[in-house]
Design an enzyme around this catalytic site. Structure first.
Site, PDB file in Angstrom:
ATOM      1  N   HIS A   1     -11.232  -4.741  11.021  1.00  0.00           N
ATOM      2  CA  HIS A   1     -11.880  -4.760   9.702  1.00  0.00           C
ATOM      3  C   HIS A   1     -13.284  -4.152   9.745  1.00  0.00           C
ATOM      4  O   HIS A   1     -14.139  -4.546   8.954  1.00  0.00           O
ATOM      5  CB  HIS A   1     -12.004  -6.202   9.175  1.00  0.00           C
TER       6      HIS A   1
ATOM      7  N   GLU B   1       0.814  -1.221   0.000  1.00  0.00           N
ATOM      8  CA  GLU B   1       0.000   0.000   0.000  1.00  0.00           C
ATOM      9  C   GLU B   1       0.844   1.265   0.000  1.00  0.00           C
ATOM     10  O   GLU B   1       0.479   2.276  -0.603  1.00  0.00           O
ATOM     11  CB  GLU B   1      -0.941   0.034   1.207  1.00  0.00           C
TER      12      GLU B   1
HETATM   13  C1  LIG Z   1      -2.164  -4.232   4.924  1.00  0.00           C
HETATM   14  C2  LIG Z   1      -3.254  -5.111   4.402  1.00  0.00           C
HETATM   15  N1  LIG Z   1      -3.572  -5.032   3.095  1.00  0.00           N
HETATM   16  C3  LIG Z   1      -4.545  -5.801   2.586  1.00  0.00           C
HETATM   17  C4  LIG Z   1      -5.220  -6.694   3.377  1.00  0.00           C
HETATM   18  C5  LIG Z   1      -6.336  -7.548   2.798  1.00  0.00           C
HETATM   19  N2  LIG Z   1      -5.877  -8.936   2.697  1.00  0.00           N
HETATM   20  C6  LIG Z   1      -6.146  -9.832   3.658  1.00  0.00           C
HETATM   21  S1  LIG Z   1      -5.434 -11.303   3.366  1.00  0.00           S
HETATM   22  C7  LIG Z   1      -4.794 -10.770   1.898  1.00  0.00           C
HETATM   23  C8  LIG Z   1      -3.972 -11.678   1.053  1.00  0.00           C
HETATM   24  C9  LIG Z   1      -2.854 -12.240   1.810  1.00  0.00           C
HETATM   25  O1  LIG Z   1      -2.102 -13.079   1.001  1.00  0.00           O
HETATM   26  P1  LIG Z   1      -0.991 -13.989   1.641  1.00  0.00           P
HETATM   27  O2  LIG Z   1      -0.095 -13.157   2.492  1.00  0.00           O
HETATM   28  O3  LIG Z   1      -0.346 -14.740   0.543  1.00  0.00           O
HETATM   29  O4  LIG Z   1      -1.782 -14.956   2.620  1.00  0.00           O
HETATM   30  P2  LIG Z   1      -2.874 -16.049   2.259  1.00  0.00           P
HETATM   31  O5  LIG Z   1      -4.202 -15.404   2.356  1.00  0.00           O
HETATM   32  O6  LIG Z   1      -2.578 -16.572   0.912  1.00  0.00           O
HETATM   33  O7  LIG Z   1      -2.710 -17.087   3.309  1.00  0.00           O
HETATM   34  C10 LIG Z   1      -5.119  -9.443   1.682  1.00  0.00           C
HETATM   35  C11 LIG Z   1      -4.705  -8.655   0.505  1.00  0.00           C
HETATM   36  C12 LIG Z   1      -4.876  -6.716   4.748  1.00  0.00           C
HETATM   37  N3  LIG Z   1      -5.517  -7.519   5.615  1.00  0.00           N
HETATM   38  N4  LIG Z   1      -3.894  -5.944   5.225  1.00  0.00           N
END
Ligand SMILES: Cc1ncc(C[n+]2csc(CCOP(=O)(O)OP(=O)(O)O)c2C)c(N)n1
Ligand SMILES: Cc1ncc(C[n+]2csc(CCOP(=O)(O)OP(=O)(O)O)c2C)c(N)n1
Ligand SMILES: [Mg+2]
Ligand SMILES: [Mg+2]
Lengths: 326, 339, 339, 326
Positions: free
Chosen positions: C135, C67
């Site tokens: 959230h 971000e």
């Molecule tokens: C700073 C932030 N940006 C965006 C999100 C929204 N978000 C939650 S989980 C996720 C994807 C995470 O991907 P990864 O780290 O690969 O974990 P996975 O869900 O695949 O286990 C996103 C974009 C968030 N929670 N926090």
């Protein structure tokens, strides 16, 4: 400008030094009433940069940005006037020395460490959108490389294949914290691997070597993607004017400022059969005279009108505060 | 505890803060100080000077420019029983690490159902000293809006030491906002809170102080504006307006008793706030007084402060935006005329 | 322009937002959409769906979870003449990149002395849908405190499309806060703003709307709370209290004319705010009305909203914290009794 | 636990799967009223982790954390009860499934991507202050590696020589964005060079290989400093329950969930002469029964008392809102 003649180069180095010295007088006279960061001792890098940056390239810089502005071709008068908080400054006196903006020349600075890198990413993406090979330069300090913004920017620039050239001025210090105590790696150039981009360390006191390294990085960036140049240097003054600078070994500091001054080194090199010492004197005098004249002129300018202090919060003209201040 | 009044020492506010920290670190080895330039340099204003020497580099840690990392580090340390004081050099930089502050430090006590406390002090400097829009903010209104944080901002040497001690002892997280324009001021520059005992003491968080009693108008203010308000009040007194100056000291919680008692007497409230006026302290204070005393309790309310403008660079502009004694006096006179 | 009223389409708010974006992107090739999951997926709520197909991966860019980088990227793009719409998926995440928002996007117009504008839209979703403290926030009070940002939060399909169009066209930066609880609601779920023309139109930023006229009490609210307030007002009407419901739509600037005109008639103001109540919208609104109408203009003021508590996980707790029709009705009844 | 017997290992894998399936029933029944992220398909990594984590080690996790909690030895009942928003939950129902805290066991989670890493840094520093060789584990997704918090944490942990083990569950997706579109490097393990720490990629479906890799990382961390393990896996369900998951190729998804299920792979491997299939059946049944019983019991619990909703904002007891809410 890649084939800048040595006389132009030397004059520019001296001009940059004199420019920063002119800024110092502003602190003493209180014309500059906030903090001031100069890049005295780091001139060779800015000169090298100036030899590769095109008018349509962008440049984003930091709190220590005056020489980068000069390298980018920002006219000296509005630049100095802004630093001196004058109405005639490039931002009308609203920005001040850490907040310089020139939209046409794609130049900006920020006072927040690490924050210039994402902005450069935006410029690099704009070039891509336009199908242009104009690159985005970001000049940062060694301290900024440990901030999250550096990492996010490098990864995105690489994955998107953007023309971003990051020049790290590694002056070995972030205020009082030495580079070695802040960085996991012995060099910053080697971190480039984590972004699958080329990285190179160079002696930032050597204008020719630095120019060559930047040249290689720019060539890569115009066609292939980001590149990092780490230019080693040393900050001659305190972090800001007024900094007592007691955290550095005073003996080492004296030694380095005396024996490793890029201007002195350049003069010694040039005197050794490349340029006539008389010409070198003339170049120095001409640069000094230019800055003296500039300073004298800027000092006559007015501060911005206090009545305008609430203008420009919104460029639409929306009034800033919706309450009725007492 | 008894506080021995000794011959007043002419220390500056930074020294008072550092002394408060030193005494708490002596008393509790779980207290740590972490941030940029806090160890070798002892802080860019000297407010952690001497701590490295006294407690060593493990308890007084110079960090890279990695606010996100060391702010989050405080969360882990607090869960592990430590009491970290982290320094965000200038409050303007909080934008790079606010996430850990408001989503973790501030909320973990609640999210854990009261099982995990967060005895963290976020020490930072606000206020203007001529360094323009990105280095002059106070932002207490921002922190105060977010639940779970105590927010304080002292105005004088005595409180600076005692409130830092109280912040370190607090099991709630505390945002401790110093004022850059005050940190190098010496005790002798103050007409209030000038005497700083050498011993450990604390100033309880959450209580305001009446710095100058008066009967006509209540000024509620804090931090760097208190001395300006007192100066303005002295001039106003000569012109027949007797101003009571309240130093709020704490923004969260607000000391409603002191404010309401005063406004109950003066029937007039002027909030002076160096922070952005909108959606902040002034609206909360005025609304809160009305909620407590009713709408008929006041003949006048007003607010004076930064009119929602980034702090400009040029001195001529800055003076038009940031409240000072002169502008506060003008606000007092407007209040006097309006009543 | 003339808006052809066609047979109402039962699209949801996300679709309305996406349509607003699509039309602006068609009209101006400088408009870009950048963020996590905005391209292939079309947004986690679908509010950018279809844009990738229409405009390609350069103008609709899926980013890594970075971000800070892509928010700052908007600054460079804006300086280069583009009009980026960046999506911060949930407003709760703003803490990782607020720095670029308030120190760069919001201040560059001023710091440049008016020479550089920042036509950036920060599109984000607020409000609770059962996902607890990290959230569920709305945080408009936070953005509103910081100078240089327009802040808006629509409540219905018509406004969602039209205000997004206006936000994209604005040369001032706009924080556009959608409500997670509304995004999947369809036009037919609304008694106001339900009809969404297919054509491009805009709803000017900065104007409030009277969603339900009434004579006894003015409720000023916004976003997800508007429909709850209207529902509560209908019940209250049956009990003899005629409530006027104002949808503020814009937090910065506030539409003082509409609010003051209404309060001038009803002499009673209840602010309903899903955001944290302290140091935020409610204090500003109440204080601002007093500044404009004087202290004698109102017989009642009150505020109802999140009482400064992180939104809890369990439904039983969440319902005790987040305002809904039932709690708003209770607040109306208290106001009625107090007048 | 490094020499966990295969029967324990297998039972734990099945138990983890059943636990996540129990959570799914909560979404259907609306006992869980917010979003829910499960780690179905990623069990082998959590089991491997459980074999190296000591009671005095810390573990910080993310939005996808249930299995890490089990690996850390969080009692299942308060864990499931918290996910089900019950008063008997480990956080009294205040935290919910993304916000799990157990101070005694040095365990916590966060719903913010990247934000768990700095917290782990704090635990690692606490171990150093205490002179303990307890390490801090941070388990993160592949997406979090592109966030600034990862970078700042890795650099600081390395420069301070802290015992931090970062386990990256690379399930190839961050919601709808594929790993390859988000990462400058082909692997995440190779980024370790930028922090001068060891980094290793391993097949996260293979519990033995993963356990070995984690074992090496932990050994390094207990004495020398941070280490990274990148464990490859695949998310079987949508990002959260309710995610339509249309962004992934449905054919590939079916193929992988059918042919690359770590439980199926483990059973096939074990059936081939290591454990009696009858025993495997028994282990499965016993794990299922344990979870069935747990779920039935938790479902009987109460939601927290609404009257307590304003408690705990400040552990000192300070009341949350200083205004008088209407
Ligand atoms: C700073 C932030 N940006 C965006 C999100 C929204 N978000 C939650 S989980 C996720 C994807 C995470 O991907 P990864 O780290 O690969 O974990 P996975 O869900 O695949 O286990 C996103 C974009 C968030 N929670 N926090
Ligand atoms: C995010 C942030 N943190 C801290 C600061 C305070 N600060 C200003 S300059 C500086 C040191 C920067 O060091 P480096 O990047 O090496 O640049 P140099 O000053 O050596 O040119 C610090 C810590 C800041 N401006 N922004
Ligand atoms: Mg440096
Ligand atoms: Mg993933």
């Amino acid at each position: 400008m890649v084939n800048a003649s040595w006389s132009d180069r030397y004059r520019l180095m001296v001009l940059m030094r004199r420019f920063e010295e002119a800024c110092l007088t502003g602190v003493a006279s209180k014309a500059v009433h906030g903090e001031l960061h100069t890049a005295i001792g780091q001139e060779a890098i800015a000169v090298a940069l100036s030899e590769h940056i095109r008018a349509d390239d962008s440049l984003t810089s930091t709190h220590r940005s005056h020489l980068h502005a000069i390298a980018k071709g920002i006219p000296l008068r509005p630049l100095l006037a802004e630093i001196f908080e004058k109405k005639t400054g490039m931002c009308g006196g609203f920005g001040g020395h850490m907040h310089l903006f020139d939209r046409e020349r794609r130049f900006s600075t920020t006072g927040i460490v690490g924050a210039s890198l994402p902005v450069a990413l935006g410029h690099a993406y704009a070039s891509k959108l336009r199908g242009s090979d104009a690159v985005a330069f970001a000049v940062v300090g060694d301290g900024s490389v440990n901030s999250g913004g550096f990492h996010e920017t490098m990864n995105m620039a690489s994955v998107l294949g953007l023309g971003l050239v990051v020049i790290i001025e590694n002056n070995e210090w972030a205020i009082s914290v030495p580079f070695s105590a802040a960085s996991a790696t012995a060099t910053l150039a080697e971190r480039a691997v984590a972004y699958a981009v080329p990285g190179e360390r160079v002696d930032g006191l050597d204008v020719q070597a630095t120019s060559d390294a930047i040249g290689r990085a720019v060539a890569h960036a115009r066609t292939d993607g980001p590149a990092i140049v780490e230019a080693m240097c040393y900050r001659f003054r305190g972090h800001y004017e007024g900094d007592l600078d007691l955290y550095r070994d005073q003996g080492e500091k004296s030694l380095r400022t005396e024996t490793k001054d890029p201007l002195v080194l350049a003069r010694a090199f040039l005197s050794d059969g490349i340029l006539d010492p008389v010409l070198l004197d003339e170049l120095e005098q001409s640069a000094s005279a230019e800055i003296d004249e500039l300073l004298a002129s800027v000092l006559l300018d007015e501060q911005p009108d206090p009545a305008s202090a609430r203008d420009h919060v919104f460029t639409s003209g929306l009034a800033p505060f919706e309450g009725i201040p007492s | 505890m008894t506080i021995t009044e000794i011959a007043p020492r002419n220390i500056n506010i930074s020294q008072a803060v550092a002394e408060g920290l030193r005494l708490e670190m002596e008393a509790d080895e779980k207290v740590l100080v972490i941030g940029e330039d806090v160890a070798t340099q002892g802080g860019v204003f000297g407010s952690t000077r001497g701590l490295l020497k006294a407690f060593g580099p493990q308890r007084v840690l110079d960090t890279p420019i990695s606010e996100m990392a060391f702010t989050g580090m405080a969360v882990g340390l607090a869960m592990d029983g430590y009491r970290p004081v982290i320094e965000i050099m200038f409050v303007d930089f909080i934008g790079v690490c606010l996430e850990q502050v408001y989503n973790a430090i501030a909320k973990i006590p609640y999210m854990s159902g009261g099982r995990v406390d967060m005895p963290v002090v976020i020490k930072t400097a606000g206020g203007n000293i001529g360094s323009a829009a990105q280095h002059s903010q106070t932002l207490w209104g921002l922190f105060a809006h977010l639940p779970g944080l105590r927010v304080v901002a002292p105005s004088n040497p005595y409180d600076s030491k005692g409130m830092m001690a109280a912040a370190v002892r607090s099991n709630d997280p505390v945002v401790f906002i110093e004022h850059k324009g005050l940190l190098l001021k010496r005790a002798s520059d103050f007409t209030f809170g000038a005497s700083v005992p050498k011993e450990a003491y604390d100033v309880p968080l959450g209580s305001a102080a009446i710095v100058r009693p008066g009967s006509d108008l209540t000024i509620a203010t804090l931090s760097g504006s208190v001395r300006h308000a007192v100066a303005a009040a002295e001039v106003a007194a000569g012109q027949g307006i007797d101003v009571e100056v309240i130093d709020l000291r704490s923004i969260v919680p607000l000391d409603w008793n002191t404010v309401c008692e005063s406004v109950g007497r003066t029937r007039s409230l002027l909030v002076v706030d160096e922070d952005y006026l909108g959606f902040g302290l002034s609206g909360e204070l005025i609304t809160g007084v009305i909620e407590r005393l009713g709408m008929g309790a006041m003949d006048y309310v007003g607010r004076h402060g930064n009119p929602g403008v980034p702090v400009p660079a040029a001195l001529s502009l800055e003076q038009a935006i940031v409240p000072d004694a002169e502008s506060i006096l003008a606000a007092i006179m407007r209040a006097g005329a309006a009543r």
